[in-house]
Scaffold this motif. Structure first.
Motif, PDB file in Angstrom:
ATOM      1  N   GLY A 155      -9.757  -1.002   8.970  1.00  0.00           N
ATOM      2  CA  GLY A 155     -10.002   0.392   9.332  1.00  0.00           C
ATOM      3  C   GLY A 155      -8.816   1.124   9.923  1.00  0.00           C
ATOM      4  O   GLY A 155      -9.003   2.080  10.683  1.00  0.00           O
ATOM      5  N   GLY A 156      -7.612   0.676   9.657  1.00  0.00           N
ATOM      6  CA  GLY A 156      -6.436   1.421  10.098  1.00  0.00           C
ATOM      7  C   GLY A 156      -6.130   1.293  11.576  1.00  0.00           C
ATOM      8  O   GLY A 156      -6.711   0.466  12.291  1.00  0.00           O
ATOM      9  N   THR A 157      -5.228   2.180  12.034  1.00  0.00           N
ATOM     10  CA  THR A 157      -4.684   2.067  13.387  1.00  0.00           C
ATOM     11  C   THR A 157      -5.760   2.133  14.469  1.00  0.00           C
ATOM     12  O   THR A 157      -5.774   1.322  15.393  1.00  0.00           O
ATOM     13  N   SER A 190       3.088   3.653   8.793  1.00  0.00           N
ATOM     14  CA  SER A 190       1.828   3.812   9.524  1.00  0.00           C
ATOM     15  C   SER A 190       2.049   4.028  11.017  1.00  0.00           C
ATOM     16  O   SER A 190       3.009   3.517  11.590  1.00  0.00           O
ATOM     17  N   PRO A 191       1.160   4.796  11.654  1.00  0.00           N
ATOM     18  CA  PRO A 191       1.287   4.992  13.107  1.00  0.00           C
ATOM     19  C   PRO A 191       1.209   3.667  13.873  1.00  0.00           C
ATOM     20  O   PRO A 191       1.773   3.538  14.959  1.00  0.00           O
ATOM     21  N   LEU A 196       0.883  -7.582   7.967  1.00  0.00           N
ATOM     22  CA  LEU A 196       0.888  -6.173   7.632  1.00  0.00           C
ATOM     23  C   LEU A 196       1.703  -6.032   6.356  1.00  0.00           C
ATOM     24  O   LEU A 196       2.851  -6.451   6.315  1.00  0.00           O
ATOM     25  N   PRO A 197       1.130  -5.467   5.279  1.00  0.00           N
ATOM     26  CA  PRO A 197       1.929  -5.341   4.054  1.00  0.00           C
ATOM     27  C   PRO A 197       3.062  -4.321   4.223  1.00  0.00           C
ATOM     28  O   PRO A 197       2.961  -3.416   5.058  1.00  0.00           O
ATOM     29  N   TYR A 198       4.124  -4.502   3.430  1.00  0.00           N
ATOM     30  CA  TYR A 198       5.303  -3.636   3.582  1.00  0.00           C
ATOM     31  C   TYR A 198       4.977  -2.180   3.318  1.00  0.00           C
ATOM     32  O   TYR A 198       5.614  -1.283   3.858  1.00  0.00           O
ATOM     33  N   SER A 199       3.933  -1.931   2.527  1.00  0.00           N
ATOM     34  CA  SER A 199       3.571  -0.555   2.203  1.00  0.00           C
ATOM     35  C   SER A 199       3.136   0.230   3.447  1.00  0.00           C
ATOM     36  O   SER A 199       3.104   1.457   3.428  1.00  0.00           O
ATOM     37  N   GLU A 200       2.830  -0.479   4.515  1.00  0.00           N
ATOM     38  CA  GLU A 200       2.359   0.199   5.734  1.00  0.00           C
ATOM     39  C   GLU A 200       3.507   0.629   6.640  1.00  0.00           C
ATOM     40  O   GLU A 200       3.302   0.922   7.813  1.00  0.00           O
ATOM     41  N   ILE A 201       4.715   0.636   6.105  1.00  0.00           N
ATOM     42  CA  ILE A 201       5.901   0.872   6.921  1.00  0.00           C
ATOM     43  C   ILE A 201       5.849   2.199   7.674  1.00  0.00           C
ATOM     44  O   ILE A 201       6.380   2.334   8.770  1.00  0.00           O
TER      45      ILE A 201
END
Lengths: 333, 330, 361
Positions: free
Chosen positions: C113-115, C177-178, C170-175
């Motif tokens: 569910g994200g940050t 992300s907050p 954490l996948p690299y695509s989340e670079i």
């Protein structure tokens, strides 16, 4: 099979108390028998001679430092550096053997190194007045560093039948580690129950200031106990290096908790003042039975950790709940 | 007592001021162009853990290749700690290295490192373990799966040669978190099953010799007719061989024992008939390869890959047995 | 005056009061020893910082200082809460297991569910771990040392079970992300994790110095009997302490895992010992009843700086261990020699000796 501090001594002499003390180790036998029954049913090989020998040998090996740690905990203190001692002793012994020294001499030197680590702990704790928990935590880090620096990150590989005999030899058909454990256990029992030294250790564990004021050589006793733990850690190191035929800075990681765990599960109170030699032996057998059983059942190591952790918590809860004055449990440790 | 609070704040404040005051001075040096002329190149190498001989050899191979080019070499030891890995590798980038070579303790922790390198336009070459799905420039990797497969083939062949009575084998794995090393056992298990064997015990020795010794003892008590064992690394392989010996059996002719890595202890044991085989990786060769790739990246040229799509460069693994062990000694 | 060491003195103690015991306490708090107790490790830190250019030319750069502050934060946050525990004469050996477990669940929360969920999960897991410890210690009456030693195995075990098919990451695509910003952002050049750490110290300071609960924590650590006699509930305080530790691990794990991006059951093995070492190095006595947050704060930074200096000057890892261990022993020896005979009930023996040794720090 436990002994009490002098102020409890009078009571301890009464037969009724002696009986109740004998029963104190009984709760350990219950899970042990239960687990044994479960494993006998669940696996067809648990009760084989080979397997039981494995359990007893493994339990014996961890019991040796466990028995020394029992003294230390009865004195109300801890030695966390024992895992690093295992590594350094093995590294020194194997390096000496590689260097062409007779294995007997190398083993003796290894044990002296173990004793030296113990002496260092004892002096830091008594002369510098550092809390044992933290002092031995620091020596854990330092001795591990010394071991790594000494080996330069390379294994000392040996092929020594003398060293091998220690872990794999048999005397009249009895595996050597079991013989060593039996001797250690008898010595520990005698020391705790029959000598002035054992009484002093428990007296210091009950109340160190009182012991000091009543004229006991507190610092000397404490230092001696640390040396004993150091030597026991050294024997442990020799046994591990005997099994693996090498010395290395990588060995013995986390072993200190193994040694403390068998003591605690064995029922020696962390509050100090009492030592249970039989309890520690049973604790070692219990832990190794569980580990062996989970191996036989092909259980992932994650569950092994959880079960040992839960066992510790349960053992201690039982111990704490049996105490008459519950609030006392919160005062120390 | 009020002053305590103030002084805490003061300490923090002084630190803060010190930092913000300095922060202007660095903005100038960000974004270094790649394609530097050789001579003043600095290569940063962040190594998994210098306590292991494997990585000592890798470091030696890398350092020698760097020095052969007349470049400067900066080493960082991750000490098997993901926190140290991220902190130290990022520090190398801050210290202005021109290229980062890294053998990551945790490939999944490469993200923040690679991100920072991208920002500074510094190429990243990964040496072994894994790339963690990051946009690295290249990865040099030992073929773990092939090693496990070779181990299974050799084990099956030797069991037949020994006249093994059962089809039971043991597989000892590294710690559960070592996902890339786990490929050795996965490939071994698959291949050995295809050959009609049965893995009766598969347990993790947490990469530790002491634990592998106990596991092997227990496995032998459970199945006394085991004919072979494969361990994920050599400390565990040699420990298993010792456990077999202590149980009164022969770790070559009775139970075929295969390790992985070709550590000195395994080479010694194979020479003395105390271990059947191991799978050799070539850490020094891998190190040299990473430096070659670094040179290509710095010259702004195209990198040569074995697998273009994954930017992978393979380093072959070799089966070491009594027949060819002499080549690996010393 | 500047000391946040020892039990808050009775109001009268600020001025020399007639009671000799109070007098002694006043004298003790204003001696060189007392100043050293609170500020000693800070002084060592300042000296080390001043000497750092000699040891490593790269040390005093902004990027490097930011790096030290950023990576010290997670240790520092838990050490603040642990200082409370040690002052109360208890400690929590399970924080390493908690950190591993919270980091794993946080990454799972982020994936789900994200940050927002990640932050919530971190705090909830941390507090839950603390509550379990607290319940064992208060309701089941297990000694804290053993309860938390057992739970260390259990928390790590659960983290292992959750990651038995590979570490959470954490996948690299989340670079962008907050969540990543929690560990990576700089505000006015100061890393956010360090700001969180400073705020946390502030909060703990307020709890300790401005609330009745804080005074009870110290009172109990200094004399359990007296505290019990005054009707202080041991259980409620212990429960609170363990929950605060759990909460601190939740916050620390956020600054840790958003920086390192991966976690499994083995994450940060031995963390508990590093935390306790920082607390003790800072000058908090393991005998309970006194402690200093400033000391812990400085000790955390000292360890971070020392580690950075050793690493950047290329000292071999084995010697790094030896140096760090020796620093710990030296700090403790200074403290130990000073308070050697300060155990309760031995005042009669202490005093003559004290006077002779008075000028010693």
């Amino acid at each position: 099979m436990t002994t009490a501090a002098p102020e409890r001594g009078a009571r301890a002499a009464a037969p009724r108390a002696r009986l109740s003390r004998a029963i104190e180790s009984a709760p350990l036998a219950v899970p042990l028998v239960l687990i044994a029954v479960v494993l006998t049913v669940a696996t067809d090989r648990f009760l084989s001679v080979d397997n039981l020998t494995n359990v007893v040998v493994a339990a014996g090996i961890v019991a040796i430092p466990g028995l020394a740690m029992t003294l230390c905990i009865a004195m109300g203190e801890f030695d966390l550096s024992v895992g690093s001692t295992v590594s350094l002793t093995g590294a020194v012994t194997c390096t000496w053997i590689v260097g062409g020294h007779p294995a007997g001499v190398a083993m003796l030197v290894g044990l002296l190194v173990g004793a030296a680590v113990g002496l260092l702990n004892g002096l830091v704790v008594t002369k510098l007045g550092v809390t044992p928990f933290i002092a031995t935590l620091a020596t854990l880090v330092i001795v591990r560093g010394v071991s790594l620096a000494y080996t330069g990150g390379r294994d000392a590989i040996v092929s020594s039948s003398t060293l091998k005999f220690l872990a794999a030899g048999r005397v009249f058909g009895v595996p050597m580690p079991v013989v060593l454990t039996a001797v250690t256990a008898l010595a520990a029992w005698w020391m705790v129950n029959r000598t002035r030294f054992g009484r002093w250790v428990c007296a210091i564990g009950s109340n160190r200031e009182a012991a000091r004021m009543s004229g006991l050589p507190v610092d000397r006793v404490r230092t001696t106990v640390y040396v004993i733990v150091g030597v026991a850690g050294g024997i442990w190191g020799l046994l591990i290096s005997s099994q693996l035929q090498k010395g290395s800075g990588q060995l013995g990681l986390g072993f200190e908790l193994d040694a403390i765990t068998v003591v605690v599960i064995g029922g020696t109170s962390l509050l100090g003042g009492r030592a249970s030699v039989v309890g520690t032996l049973l604790g070692a057998v219990l832990i190794e039975t569980i580990r062996n059983g989970l191996n036989l059942l092909n259980t992932p190591p994650a569950y092994q950790r959880i079960s040992i952790g839960l066992l510790l918590v349960v053992a201690l809860t039982v111990q704490a709940m049996r105490r008459n004055a519950p609030a006392e449990a919160l005062d120390d440790v | 007592m009020k002053r305590t609070n103030l002084s805490t704040l003061a300490v923090a404040g002084v630190l803060a001021l010190g930092l913000s005051a300095c922060s202007d001075s660095t903005t100038a040096e960000g974004g270094k162009p790649s394609g530097k002329a050789s001579g003043d190149v600095t290569v940063g190498f962040s190594v998994y853990d210098m306590q292991y001989e494997f990585f000592q050899k890798m470091e030696k191979g890398t350092r020698e290749a760097v020095e052969a080019k007349g470049w400067k070499f900066k080493l960082h030891d991750e000490k098997s700690d993901e926190n140290e890995m991220v902190t130290g590798a990022q520090a190398l980038l801050d210290q202005g290295v021109d290229v980062l070579i890294i053998s990551p303790f945790k490939p999944d922790a490469l993200g923040p490192i690679v991100a920072k390198a991208k920002q500074k336009n510094i190429p990243v070459i990964i040496d072994d373990i894994g790339g963690g799905g990051t946009p690295y420039d290249a990865i040099v990797i030992s073929d773990n799966a092939d090693g496990g497969k070779q181990a299974a083939d050799y084990l099956a062949q030797q069991v037949a040669a020994n006249g093994g009575k059962s089809k039971k084998v043991v597989s000892i794995t590294c710690e559960p978190s070592a996902v890339y090393a786990a490929r050795r056992n996965q490939a071994f298990d698959q291949q050995i099953k295809d050959k009609g064997f049965q893995v009766v015990t598969e347990l993790s020795g947490n990469s530790k010799a002491e634990e592998a010794y106990k596991i092997m003892k227990d496995a032998l008590a459970k199945d006394p007719d085991v004919v072979g064992v494969f361990a994920c690394n050599d400390p565990m392989g040699v420990a298993a061989a010792n456990a077999i010996k202590d149980a009164g059996k022969d770790p070559v002719k009775g139970i075929v024992t295969v390790g992985f890595n070709a550590d000195p202890e395994a080479i010694t044991a194979i020479g003395k008939g105390g271990l059947s085989a191991t799978i050799a990786q070539d850490p020094a060769g891998m190190g040299a390869k990473t430096v070659e790739l670094a040179a290509q990246a710095l010259n702004g040229g195209k990198l040569t890959y074995d697998d273009e799509s994954k930017r992978e460069v393979f380093q072959k693994v070799t089966l070491v047995t009594k027949d060819n062990v002499a080549q690996f000694a010393g | 005056m500047t000391s946040d060491t020892a039990l808050p003195p009775a109001p009268g103690a600020q001025a020399p009061a007639p009671a000799t015991e109070t007098q002694r306490r006043w004298a003790r708090q204003h001696s060189i020893g007392a100043v050293w107790e609170t500020w000693g490790i800070t002084a060592v830190l300042v000296v080390l910082l001043a000497a750092s250019p000699l040891l490593s030319s790269d040390f005093l750069t902004v990027a490097n200082l930011q790096s030290v502050l950023r990576e010290s934060a997670y240790l520092g946050i838990v050490a603040a809460a642990m200082t409370l525990a040690v002052m109360n004469d208890t400690f929590d050996l399970s924080v390493g297991g908690q950190l591993a477990l919270v980091s794993v669940t946080t990454l799972m929360g982020y994936a789900a569910g994200g940050t927002g969920l990640a932050v919530l999960v971190a705090v909830v897991t941390g507090v839950a771990c603390g509550a379990v410890n607290g319940a064992l210690v208060t309701a089941m009456r297990v000694p804290p040392f053993v309860a938390t030693l057992g739970m260390l195995f259990v928390f790590r075990g659960v983290a292992y079970v959750l990651t038995q098919h590979g570490p959470k990451a954490l996948p690299y695509s989340e670079i962008g992300s907050p969540f990543v910003k929690i560990g990576g952002l700089n505000l006015a050049g100061i890393p956010l994790p360090f700001l969180i750490m400073v705020a946390f110290y502030g909060a703990i300071w307020v709890l300790l110095r401005r609330t009745a609960t804080g005074r009870r924590i110290l009172a109990f650590g200094s004399s359990p009997e007296a505290a019990r006699f005054c009707g202080i509930s041991v259980h409620r305080i212990r429960m609170l302490i363990f929950v605060v530790i759990g909460f601190s691990v939740g916050v620390a794990a956020l600054t840790y895992v958003s920086r390192v991006w991966t976690a499994d059951g083995a994450a940060q093995d031995g963390f508990e010992l590093r935390v306790i070492a920082a607390v003790v190095l800072g000058g908090t006595s393991l005998k309970g009843g006194k402690g200093t947050l400033i000391g812990t704060f400085s000790a955390v930074l000292l360890v971070g700086v020392l580690n950075d200096l050793l690493v950047s000057s290329g000292v071999d890892a084995s010697y790094q261990r030896i140096v760090l261990g020796c620093v710990l022993i030296t700090a403790l020896a200074i403290d130990g020699l000073r308070t050697r005979f300060a155990a309760p009930g031995s005042f009669a023996r202490v005093l003559p000796r004290r006077r002779r040794e008075a000028p010693a720090p």
